[in-house]
Scaffold this motif. Structure first.
Motif, PDB file in Angstrom:
ATOM      1  N   TYR A  32       0.830  -1.209   0.000  1.00  0.00           N
ATOM      2  CA  TYR A  32       0.000   0.000   0.000  1.00  0.00           C
ATOM      3  C   TYR A  32       0.865   1.261   0.000  1.00  0.00           C
ATOM      4  O   TYR A  32       0.533   2.256  -0.666  1.00  0.00           O
ATOM      5  N   GLY A 191      -6.521   5.704   7.324  1.00  0.00           N
ATOM      6  CA  GLY A 191      -6.291   4.606   6.394  1.00  0.00           C
ATOM      7  C   GLY A 191      -7.566   3.919   5.971  1.00  0.00           C
ATOM      8  O   GLY A 191      -7.790   3.677   4.773  1.00  0.00           O
ATOM      9  N   ARG A 195      -9.510   3.610   2.264  1.00  0.00           N
ATOM     10  CA  ARG A 195      -9.922   2.331   1.685  1.00  0.00           C
ATOM     11  C   ARG A 195     -11.423   2.315   1.412  1.00  0.00           C
ATOM     12  O   ARG A 195     -11.878   1.794   0.384  1.00  0.00           O
ATOM     13  N   GLY A 239      -3.883   8.666   2.372  1.00  0.00           N
ATOM     14  CA  GLY A 239      -4.638   7.790   3.271  1.00  0.00           C
ATOM     15  C   GLY A 239      -4.264   6.334   3.103  1.00  0.00           C
ATOM     16  O   GLY A 239      -4.133   5.588   4.083  1.00  0.00           O
ATOM     17  N   LEU A 240      -4.058   5.908   1.848  1.00  0.00           N
ATOM     18  CA  LEU A 240      -3.630   4.525   1.605  1.00  0.00           C
ATOM     19  C   LEU A 240      -2.240   4.273   2.185  1.00  0.00           C
ATOM     20  O   LEU A 240      -1.958   3.178   2.692  1.00  0.00           O
ATOM     21  N   LEU A 242      -1.074   5.709   4.852  1.00  0.00           N
ATOM     22  CA  LEU A 242      -1.270   5.566   6.296  1.00  0.00           C
ATOM     23  C   LEU A 242      -1.849   4.190   6.637  1.00  0.00           C
ATOM     24  O   LEU A 242      -1.523   3.619   7.681  1.00  0.00           O
ATOM     25  N   PHE A 243      -2.697   3.655   5.741  1.00  0.00           N
ATOM     26  CA  PHE A 243      -3.175   2.288   5.953  1.00  0.00           C
ATOM     27  C   PHE A 243      -2.001   1.313   5.893  1.00  0.00           C
ATOM     28  O   PHE A 243      -1.951   0.337   6.654  1.00  0.00           O
TER      29      PHE A 243
END
Length: 275
Positions: A32, A191, A195, A239-240, A242-243
């Motif tokens: 990711y 995250g 998603r 955000g991805l 952070l996931f």
């Protein structure tokens, strides 16, 4: 968890399977982060396969071999949970719902592991699989309905991601301090929000392809990222990323239960056959 607290037998003294499962969480996280980095730093949008292909040259083959091994174990861990309820539980409806989700996740990550093997030896895996599968489905009698059902499942998955954002139940299996959980909570919220947005867009693209009977309108992660404007895409990619970092945190702190011993599995199978 305090150091003085005793660990259950299936957690104390981690087995090789548990340690390899941590490698699986780390592999998911790195994948990711790679996808997000390609968007933010190179302006490229790739799905999971495309990201693997991007690094699948030269020394990158070593990297995706490690990633593939990690995803294979991660997939097996999910399938083990689906079969035996080692993480989800066994005897209530919520457990069965979680086990079905685990089965789906396990199949997906084992398929990704298979893709890495193909990429290592062949260099590329193929074209847009989502559009190809959608085209095959639309050729069937009532194929539009099948595609709409797939879109509805993805929509439900997106809602599930947003429930995680609201409830922060991703913190429950972590063995870390309350102070650490305070920042992990916001990491996870960012995250899982990203998603959830991606799943919503993929569901929308599938629904449009069914309604218009046009497989070219379907898409996966790459097309979902392309759906956004350049600035918005950067935020979603962040955000991805952070996931991905959350997955690395899980690789370090998540409680992972051992699968049942072979003897217990044999007894369970024999009991099922006797019924």
């Amino acid at each position: 968890m305090k150091p003085s607290e005793a660990l259950p037998d299936d957690l104390a003294g981690e087995s090789r399977f548990q340690l390899l499962t941590r490698l699986g969480f780390a592999a998911r996280g790195l994948l990711y982060i790679l996808i997000a980095a390609l968007v933010i730093l190179a302006g490229r949008t790739e799905d999971l396969t495309g990201a693997l292909e991007y690094v699948g040259h030269g020394i990158g083959k070593l990297l995706i071999t490690v990633l593939g091994a990690g995803m294979a174990v991660y997939g097996l861990w999910h399938l083990t949970d689906a079969l035996f309820g080692i993480e989800s539980g066994r005897h209530h409806w919520k457990a069965w719902r979680k086990r079905i989700i685990s089965a789906g996740s396990g199949a997906i990550y084992l398929y990704l592991a298979y893709k890495t093997v193909w990429i290592v030896f062949a260099g590329r895996f193929g074209g847009n699989e989502t559009q190809s599968r959608t085209a095959d489905a639309l050729q069937l009698q009532g194929g539009e309905l099948f595609v709409l059902i797939a879109a509805a499942i993805l929509f439900g998955t997106a809602i599930g991601q947003f429930f995680k954002v609201a409830r922060c139940n991703f913190l429950d299996p972590l063995d870390c301090t309350e102070h650490q959980k305070r920042w992990i909570k916001w990491l996870g919220r960012a995250g899982y929000s990203a998603r959830g947005v991606i799943f919503l867009v993929v569901a929308w693209l599938l629904a449009q392809s069914a309604l218009h009977h046009n497989a070219a309108e379907a898409g996966g992660l790459e097309q979902a990222l392309d759906f956004f404007s350049r600035d918005t895409r950067g935020w979603v990619a962040a955000g991805l990323a952070l996931f991905g970092v959350l997955s690395l945190v899980e690789a370090r702190y998540r409680r992972i239960h051992r699968p049942p011993p072979v003897e217990e599995v044999a007894d369970m199978v024999a009991e099922k056959l006797e019924r």
